[in-house]
Design a protein around this motif. Structure first.
Motif, PDB file in Angstrom:
ATOM      1  N   GLU A   1      14.952 -25.269 -79.672  1.00  0.00           N
ATOM      2  CA  GLU A   1      15.784 -25.598 -80.828  1.00  0.00           C
ATOM      3  C   GLU A   1      14.935 -25.783 -82.079  1.00  0.00           C
ATOM      4  N   VAL A   2      15.627 -25.915 -83.185  1.00  0.00           N
ATOM      5  CA  VAL A   2      14.957 -26.212 -84.458  1.00  0.00           C
ATOM      6  C   VAL A   2      14.286 -27.567 -84.347  1.00  0.00           C
ATOM      7  N   TRP A   3      13.046 -27.659 -84.790  1.00  0.00           N
ATOM      8  CA  TRP A   3      12.283 -28.899 -84.748  1.00  0.00           C
ATOM      9  C   TRP A   3      12.688 -29.752 -85.937  1.00  0.00           C
ATOM     10  N   ASN A   4      13.084 -30.996 -85.686  1.00  0.00           N
ATOM     11  CA  ASN A   4      13.520 -31.873 -86.769  1.00  0.00           C
ATOM     12  C   ASN A   4      12.483 -32.908 -87.180  1.00  0.00           C
ATOM     13  N   GLY A   5      11.289 -32.756 -86.709  1.00  0.00           N
ATOM     14  CA  GLY A   5      10.208 -33.654 -87.123  1.00  0.00           C
ATOM     15  C   GLY A   5      10.018 -34.876 -86.259  1.00  0.00           C
TER      16      GLY A   5
ATOM     17  N   LEU B   1       9.848 -17.065 -88.490  1.00  0.00           N
ATOM     18  CA  LEU B   1      10.983 -16.630 -89.299  1.00  0.00           C
ATOM     19  C   LEU B   1      11.373 -17.683 -90.344  1.00  0.00           C
ATOM     20  N   GLY B   2      10.366 -18.414 -90.838  1.00  0.00           N
ATOM     21  CA  GLY B   2      10.598 -19.406 -91.881  1.00  0.00           C
ATOM     22  C   GLY B   2      11.181 -20.715 -91.396  1.00  0.00           C
ATOM     23  N   VAL B   3      11.271 -20.905 -90.078  1.00  0.00           N
ATOM     24  CA  VAL B   3      11.852 -22.118 -89.496  1.00  0.00           C
ATOM     25  C   VAL B   3      10.855 -22.710 -88.507  1.00  0.00           C
ATOM     26  N   ARG B   4      10.821 -24.028 -88.428  1.00  0.00           N
ATOM     27  CA  ARG B   4       9.977 -24.696 -87.437  1.00  0.00           C
ATOM     28  C   ARG B   4      10.783 -24.894 -86.161  1.00  0.00           C
ATOM     29  N   TRP B   5      10.275 -24.307 -85.055  1.00  0.00           N
ATOM     30  CA  TRP B   5      10.953 -24.349 -83.762  1.00  0.00           C
ATOM     31  C   TRP B   5      10.171 -25.223 -82.790  1.00  0.00           C
ATOM     32  N   LYS B   6      10.886 -26.041 -81.991  1.00  0.00           N
ATOM     33  CA  LYS B   6      10.252 -26.836 -80.942  1.00  0.00           C
ATOM     34  C   LYS B   6       9.621 -25.917 -79.912  1.00  0.00           C
ATOM     35  N   ILE B   7       8.484 -26.328 -79.409  1.00  0.00           N
ATOM     36  CA  ILE B   7       7.863 -25.619 -78.296  1.00  0.00           C
ATOM     37  C   ILE B   7       8.488 -26.174 -77.025  1.00  0.00           C
TER      38      ILE B   7
ATOM     39  N   ILE C   1      21.399 -23.691 -83.130  1.00  0.00           N
ATOM     40  CA  ILE C   1      20.834 -22.387 -82.803  1.00  0.00           C
ATOM     41  C   ILE C   1      19.573 -22.602 -81.982  1.00  0.00           C
ATOM     42  N   ARG C   2      19.418 -21.772 -80.976  1.00  0.00           N
ATOM     43  CA  ARG C   2      18.238 -21.809 -80.106  1.00  0.00           C
ATOM     44  C   ARG C   2      17.652 -20.407 -80.064  1.00  0.00           C
ATOM     45  N   ILE C   3      16.363 -20.347 -79.899  1.00  0.00           N
ATOM     46  CA  ILE C   3      15.719 -19.062 -79.646  1.00  0.00           C
ATOM     47  C   ILE C   3      14.913 -19.192 -78.358  1.00  0.00           C
ATOM     48  N   SER C   4      15.607 -19.660 -77.320  1.00  0.00           N
ATOM     49  CA  SER C   4      14.954 -20.030 -76.072  1.00  0.00           C
ATOM     50  C   SER C   4      14.299 -18.877 -75.331  1.00  0.00           C
ATOM     51  N   SER C   5      14.667 -17.649 -75.653  1.00  0.00           N
ATOM     52  CA  SER C   5      14.024 -16.528 -74.978  1.00  0.00           C
ATOM     53  C   SER C   5      12.865 -15.969 -75.793  1.00  0.00           C
ATOM     54  N   THR C   6      12.572 -16.565 -76.921  1.00  0.00           N
ATOM     55  CA  THR C   6      11.477 -16.066 -77.736  1.00  0.00           C
ATOM     56  C   THR C   6      10.155 -16.562 -77.180  1.00  0.00           C
ATOM     57  N   LEU C   7       9.281 -15.630 -76.908  1.00  0.00           N
ATOM     58  CA  LEU C   7       7.973 -15.944 -76.373  1.00  0.00           C
ATOM     59  C   LEU C   7       6.931 -15.452 -77.377  1.00  0.00           C
ATOM     60  N   ILE C   8       6.108 -16.378 -77.824  1.00  0.00           N
ATOM     61  CA  ILE C   8       5.022 -16.040 -78.740  1.00  0.00           C
ATOM     62  C   ILE C   8       3.717 -16.269 -77.993  1.00  0.00           C
TER      63      ILE C   8
ATOM     64  N   ARG D   1      18.022 -14.862 -79.953  1.00  0.00           N
ATOM     65  CA  ARG D   1      18.621 -16.084 -80.487  1.00  0.00           C
ATOM     66  C   ARG D   1      19.974 -16.302 -79.834  1.00  0.00           C
ATOM     67  N   SER D   2      20.346 -17.571 -79.670  1.00  0.00           N
ATOM     68  CA  SER D   2      21.672 -17.895 -79.151  1.00  0.00           C
ATOM     69  C   SER D   2      22.142 -19.189 -79.795  1.00  0.00           C
ATOM     70  N   PHE D   3      23.441 -19.404 -79.756  1.00  0.00           N
ATOM     71  CA  PHE D   3      24.015 -20.628 -80.285  1.00  0.00           C
ATOM     72  C   PHE D   3      24.448 -21.503 -79.118  1.00  0.00           C
ATOM     73  N   THR D   4      24.192 -22.805 -79.232  1.00  0.00           N
ATOM     74  CA  THR D   4      24.593 -23.761 -78.224  1.00  0.00           C
ATOM     75  C   THR D   4      25.750 -24.560 -78.792  1.00  0.00           C
ATOM     76  N   SER D   5      26.889 -24.540 -78.114  1.00  0.00           N
ATOM     77  CA  SER D   5      28.054 -25.306 -78.577  1.00  0.00           C
ATOM     78  C   SER D   5      27.831 -26.782 -78.313  1.00  0.00           C
ATOM     79  N   THR D   6      28.142 -27.586 -79.310  1.00  0.00           N
ATOM     80  CA  THR D   6      28.026 -29.034 -79.194  1.00  0.00           C
ATOM     81  C   THR D   6      29.298 -29.664 -79.743  1.00  0.00           C
ATOM     82  N   SER D   7      29.401 -30.956 -79.586  1.00  0.00           N
ATOM     83  CA  SER D   7      30.555 -31.665 -80.136  1.00  0.00           C
ATOM     84  C   SER D   7      30.377 -31.932 -81.627  1.00  0.00           C
ATOM     85  N   GLU D   8      29.213 -31.578 -82.159  1.00  0.00           N
ATOM     86  CA  GLU D   8      28.950 -31.758 -83.579  1.00  0.00           C
ATOM     87  C   GLU D   8      29.663 -30.674 -84.374  1.00  0.00           C
ATOM     88  N   MET D   9      29.687 -30.848 -85.686  1.00  0.00           N
ATOM     89  CA  MET D   9      30.391 -29.905 -86.552  1.00  0.00           C
ATOM     90  C   MET D   9      29.804 -28.500 -86.476  1.00  0.00           C
TER      91      MET D   9
END
Length: 105
Positions: free
Chosen positions: A100-104, A78-84, A50-57, A38-46
């Motif tokens: 990143e987290v999938w927002n629908g 891990l209880g979260v919906r992640w974008k493929i 969080i990204r899990i870009s190295s996670t391979l399923i 897991r890693s965090f991506t800095s943005t201009s948002e508050m």
């Protein structure tokens, strides 16, 4: 580590004659978690994203996944919906790299 969870697919559903709408259909799959980072991506948002870009399923493919591989949208892990983020086909398995987290959308 073993994986068992839903993968969300975008499906076109006819809600009225001639009117089609996207609907998410979730199907359960078995597989393995090959990498977990897991890693965090800095943005201009508050809050940072969080990204899990190295996670391979790696999941075992079936007829539905083979036919609808281009319609996959998320993996619940891990209880979260992640974008493929990307897909690699190595029959009989399909390897999914998560982003990143999938927002629908």
């Amino acid at each position: 580590m073993k994986f068992y969870g839903p993968i969300g697919f975008s499906a076109q559903i006819e809600v009225e004659p001639g009117v089609w709408q996207d609907k998410i259909v979730a199907r359960m799959y078995f597989g393995d978690v090959k990498k977990n980072h897991r890693s965090f991506t800095s943005t201009s948002e508050m809050n940072d994203k969080i990204r899990i870009s190295s996670t391979l399923i790696s999941v075992v493919s079936d007829g539905y996944l083979d036919k609808h591989i281009g319609e996959m949208r998320y993996v619940e892990y891990l209880g979260v919906r992640w974008k493929i983020q990307s897909v690699e086909v190595n029959y009989p398995r399909v390897e999914l790299i998560l982003g990143e987290v999938w927002n629908g959308q």
